[in-house]
Scaffold this motif. Structure first.
Motif, PDB file in Angstrom:
ATOM      1  N   LYS A   1       0.761  -1.234  -0.093  1.00  0.00           N
ATOM      2  CA  LYS A   1      -0.147   0.147   0.142  1.00  0.00           C
ATOM      3  C   LYS A   1       0.748   1.447  -0.386  1.00  0.00           C
ATOM      4  CE  LYS A   1      -0.269  -0.075   4.807  1.00  0.00           C
ATOM      5  NZ  LYS A   1      -1.262   0.176   6.404  1.00  0.00           N
ATOM      6  N   ASP A   2       1.645   1.124   0.443  1.00  0.00           N
ATOM      7  CA  ASP A   2       3.116   1.779   0.696  1.00  0.00           C
ATOM      8  C   ASP A   2       3.451   3.100  -1.241  1.00  0.00           C
ATOM      9  OD1 ASP A   2       2.698   2.455   2.751  1.00  0.00           O
ATOM     10  OD2 ASP A   2       4.227   0.993   2.912  1.00  0.00           O
ATOM     11  N   LEU A   3       3.022   1.743  -1.958  1.00  0.00           N
ATOM     12  CA  LEU A   3       3.966   1.959  -3.588  1.00  0.00           C
ATOM     13  C   LEU A   3       2.700   1.703  -5.050  1.00  0.00           C
ATOM     14  CD1 LEU A   3       6.459   2.097  -5.083  1.00  0.00           C
ATOM     15  CD2 LEU A   3       6.233  -0.370  -5.454  1.00  0.00           C
ATOM     16  N   PHE A   4       2.608   3.208  -5.616  1.00  0.00           N
ATOM     17  CA  PHE A   4       1.070   3.228  -6.437  1.00  0.00           C
ATOM     18  C   PHE A   4       2.613   2.712  -8.065  1.00  0.00           C
ATOM     19  CE2 PHE A   4      -1.705   5.539  -9.504  1.00  0.00           C
ATOM     20  CZ  PHE A   4      -2.580   4.051  -9.576  1.00  0.00           C
TER      21      PHE A   4
ATOM     22  N   LEU B   1       4.288   5.852 -17.371  1.00  0.00           N
ATOM     23  CA  LEU B   1       4.647   5.365 -16.737  1.00  0.00           C
ATOM     24  C   LEU B   1       4.782   6.145 -15.095  1.00  0.00           C
ATOM     25  CD1 LEU B   1       5.051   2.423 -15.454  1.00  0.00           C
ATOM     26  CD2 LEU B   1       7.794   3.001 -15.136  1.00  0.00           C
ATOM     27  N   ASN B   2       3.688   5.994 -14.212  1.00  0.00           N
ATOM     28  CA  ASN B   2       4.138   7.339 -12.890  1.00  0.00           C
ATOM     29  C   ASN B   2       3.844   6.410 -11.909  1.00  0.00           C
ATOM     30  OD1 ASN B   2       2.066   9.591 -13.767  1.00  0.00           O
ATOM     31  ND2 ASN B   2       0.173   7.759 -14.831  1.00  0.00           N
ATOM     32  N   ILE B   3       4.344   6.855 -11.122  1.00  0.00           N
ATOM     33  CA  ILE B   3       5.189   5.767 -10.035  1.00  0.00           C
ATOM     34  C   ILE B   3       5.563   6.684  -8.135  1.00  0.00           C
ATOM     35  CG2 ILE B   3       6.976   4.865  -8.153  1.00  0.00           C
ATOM     36  CD1 ILE B   3       8.296   4.228 -10.991  1.00  0.00           C
ATOM     37  N   GLU B   4       4.144   6.619  -7.753  1.00  0.00           N
ATOM     38  CA  GLU B   4       4.209   7.214  -6.555  1.00  0.00           C
ATOM     39  C   GLU B   4       4.721   6.368  -4.901  1.00  0.00           C
ATOM     40  OE1 GLU B   4      -0.352   8.185  -5.986  1.00  0.00           O
ATOM     41  OE2 GLU B   4      -0.635   8.769  -7.496  1.00  0.00           O
ATOM     42  N   PHE B   5       5.156   7.178  -3.970  1.00  0.00           N
ATOM     43  CA  PHE B   5       5.195   6.341  -2.481  1.00  0.00           C
ATOM     44  C   PHE B   5       4.714   7.047  -1.756  1.00  0.00           C
ATOM     45  CE2 PHE B   5       9.098   6.616  -5.611  1.00  0.00           C
ATOM     46  CZ  PHE B   5       9.495   5.110  -5.450  1.00  0.00           C
ATOM     47  N   HIS B   6       3.810   6.211  -0.867  1.00  0.00           N
ATOM     48  CA  HIS B   6       3.288   6.533   0.294  1.00  0.00           C
ATOM     49  C   HIS B   6       3.429   6.783   1.050  1.00  0.00           C
ATOM     50  CE1 HIS B   6       0.149   7.249  -2.575  1.00  0.00           C
ATOM     51  NE2 HIS B   6       0.092   6.579  -3.436  1.00  0.00           N
ATOM     52  N   ASN B   7       3.213   7.429   2.462  1.00  0.00           N
ATOM     53  CA  ASN B   7       3.296   7.229   4.113  1.00  0.00           C
ATOM     54  C   ASN B   7       4.695   7.591   4.327  1.00  0.00           C
ATOM     55  OD1 ASN B   7       0.569   6.179   3.981  1.00  0.00           O
ATOM     56  ND2 ASN B   7       1.555   4.499   3.643  1.00  0.00           N
ATOM     57  N   ASN B   8       5.448   7.108   3.461  1.00  0.00           N
ATOM     58  CA  ASN B   8       7.082   7.771   3.824  1.00  0.00           C
ATOM     59  C   ASN B   8       7.569   8.248   3.451  1.00  0.00           C
ATOM     60  OD1 ASN B   8       7.444   5.188   5.769  1.00  0.00           O
ATOM     61  ND2 ASN B   8       6.460   3.912   4.437  1.00  0.00           N
ATOM     62  N   SER B   9       8.745   9.129   3.974  1.00  0.00           N
ATOM     63  CA  SER B   9       9.288   9.976   2.868  1.00  0.00           C
ATOM     64  C   SER B   9      10.879   9.229   2.092  1.00  0.00           C
ATOM     65  CB  SER B   9      10.345  11.295   3.671  1.00  0.00           C
ATOM     66  OG  SER B   9       9.296  11.766   3.785  1.00  0.00           O
ATOM     67  N   ILE B  10      11.309   9.124   1.103  1.00  0.00           N
ATOM     68  CA  ILE B  10      12.560   8.397   0.795  1.00  0.00           C
ATOM     69  C   ILE B  10      13.355   9.281   0.180  1.00  0.00           C
ATOM     70  CG2 ILE B  10      13.001   6.446  -0.396  1.00  0.00           C
ATOM     71  CD1 ILE B  10      10.904   5.554   1.449  1.00  0.00           C
ATOM     72  N   PHE B  11      13.132  10.567  -0.834  1.00  0.00           N
ATOM     73  CA  PHE B  11      13.839  10.850  -1.082  1.00  0.00           C
ATOM     74  C   PHE B  11      14.465  12.464  -0.563  1.00  0.00           C
ATOM     75  CE2 PHE B  11      12.184   8.163  -4.093  1.00  0.00           C
ATOM     76  CZ  PHE B  11      13.266   7.223  -4.628  1.00  0.00           C
ATOM     77  N   VAL B  12      15.452  12.570  -0.393  1.00  0.00           N
ATOM     78  CA  VAL B  12      15.886  14.511   0.048  1.00  0.00           C
ATOM     79  C   VAL B  12      15.557  15.308  -0.702  1.00  0.00           C
ATOM     80  CG1 VAL B  12      17.955  15.628   0.966  1.00  0.00           C
ATOM     81  CG2 VAL B  12      17.444  13.224   1.577  1.00  0.00           C
ATOM     82  N   ASP B  13      15.946  14.902  -2.062  1.00  0.00           N
ATOM     83  CA  ASP B  13      15.837  16.249  -3.034  1.00  0.00           C
ATOM     84  C   ASP B  13      15.566  14.977  -4.243  1.00  0.00           C
ATOM     85  OD1 ASP B  13      18.250  15.250  -3.786  1.00  0.00           O
ATOM     86  OD2 ASP B  13      19.706  17.133  -2.911  1.00  0.00           O
ATOM     87  N   GLU B  14      15.514  16.552  -5.477  1.00  0.00           N
ATOM     88  CA  GLU B  14      14.601  15.828  -6.811  1.00  0.00           C
ATOM     89  C   GLU B  14      16.212  15.344  -7.568  1.00  0.00           C
ATOM     90  OE1 GLU B  14      14.425  17.677 -11.088  1.00  0.00           O
ATOM     91  OE2 GLU B  14      13.238  18.406  -9.616  1.00  0.00           O
ATOM     92  N   ASP B  15      17.249  15.182  -7.303  1.00  0.00           N
ATOM     93  CA  ASP B  15      17.798  15.006  -7.608  1.00  0.00           C
ATOM     94  C   ASP B  15      18.515  13.353  -7.473  1.00  0.00           C
ATOM     95  OD1 ASP B  15      19.501  17.509  -8.564  1.00  0.00           O
ATOM     96  OD2 ASP B  15      20.922  17.479  -7.020  1.00  0.00           O
ATOM     97  N   ALA B  16      18.469  12.739  -5.703  1.00  0.00           N
ATOM     98  CA  ALA B  16      18.195  11.487  -5.525  1.00  0.00           C
ATOM     99  C   ALA B  16      16.910  10.563  -5.762  1.00  0.00           C
ATOM    100  CB  ALA B  16      17.784  11.568  -4.273  1.00  0.00           C
TER     101      ALA B  16
END
Length: 310
Positions: free
Chosen positions: A161-164, A256-271
């Protein structure tokens, strides 16, 4: 929590900068050399300055400034060690083993084509497209991509559920992105099945904006600029978004769309960009292969129109 994570990420980026590292290492190296010189020969810079250059007040300023610089260098070194052992990124580069399963399935499909051509029955070339399991193959690739993403983010447990992930195909006749599938397919998360590229209703969608632009990818580290769309449930929990065109040599197939939910994963756009290039790109190429193969076989449906035999 999210603000602290981002602050730690920016701090890590600053500390790992070349200039900051050179400053810290140089100061510590000079301080070490000075202490060895002082211990061996009894030489004191403050004493020499007092006897030859400054009065006592000037020497006191020198001592304070030197102490501040040395403390700063020590703190930078300590923080750099902490960042080295506890990096702010919550993802690692792992081998995309799931690609092997996708390629194996595709190789078996090609073997099936060859077997049918070698069979005793006459092959109707305008029915070749029926041998291509496009829908099954793209679902296999998207599911493999999802598992690879979850495996790559090893510092926290990423649940389904954390990934769409959603895949849209480009319909040239409708001038629209048309829904194909999403992950996790057992959850009802898609409300907009047809995104008209000329419809103002969808003009703020990242997939539409990116598809109509010259960019191949889109990144959002926060949902502040993310269009709410038709699914408010998804919007409430989304943390990051990344998307990419599916195209080959300027010929567009979809998005292709990728959404990350509930958890912050990336610090910035470069990451996020690094993650896209290292972890998502191989699966993007596999999806583009499926679209190319589908269009290639589609030409056999109108064999007399598209093909000429000398």
């Amino acid at each position: 929590m999210e603000i602290g994570f981002k602050f730690y990420g920016y701090l890590a980026k600053l500390i790992n900068g070349k200039k900051v590292k050179i400053f810290s290492d140089a100061v510590l190296l000079i301080a070490t050399a000075y202490l060895m010189l002082k211990k061996a020969f009894g030489f004191s810079i403050s004493g020499w300055l007092l006897n030859n250059v400054f009065h006592q007040s000037g020497v006191n300023v020198y001592v304070v400034v030197s102490a501040v610089i040395l403390i700063a260098a020590v703190l930078i070194k300590i923080i750099s060690l902490v960042v080295e052992y506890f990096p702010p990124m919550k993802h690692n580069n792992v081998e995309p083993e799931e690609i092997s399963d996708c390629i194996q399935a595709m190789n078996m499909e090609i073997l099936g084509h060859l077997t049918k051509c070698d069979g005793s029955n006459i092959v109707q070339i305008n029915h070749m497209t029926e041998q291509h399991s496009f829908d099954l193959n793209i679902r296999l690739v998207v599911n493999a991509l999802a598992e690879h993403i979850r495996k790559s983010i090893d510092s926290i447990k990423i649940k389904k559920k954390d990934l769409f992930i959603s895949l849209y195909s480009f319909d040239r006749d409708k001038n629209a992105l048309v829904y194909e599938l999403h992950y996790d397919h057992k959850r009802d998360l898609v409300k907009s099945k047809v995104l008209g590229l000329g419809d103002s209703k969808f003009s703020d969608y990242e997939s539409v904006k990116c598809f109509l632009s010259s960019n191949n990818t889109s990144y959002l580290t926060s949902k502040k600029q993310y269009a709410k769309g038709g699914n408010t449930k998804r919007y409430k929990s989304v943390k990051h978004y990344m998307g990419c065109k599916l195209e080959t040599n300027g010929y567009d197939f979809g998005f292709l769309n990728i959404e990350f939910h509930n958890n912050s994963i990336f610090v910035d756009e470069d990451a996020m960009q690094d993650f896209m290039e290292e972890s998502v790109l191989p699966f993007k190429l596999l999806l583009e292969y499926q679209y190319l193969k589908r269009d290639f076989f589609h030409k056999f449906n109108n064999f007399n129109e598209y093909w000429r035999v000398a």
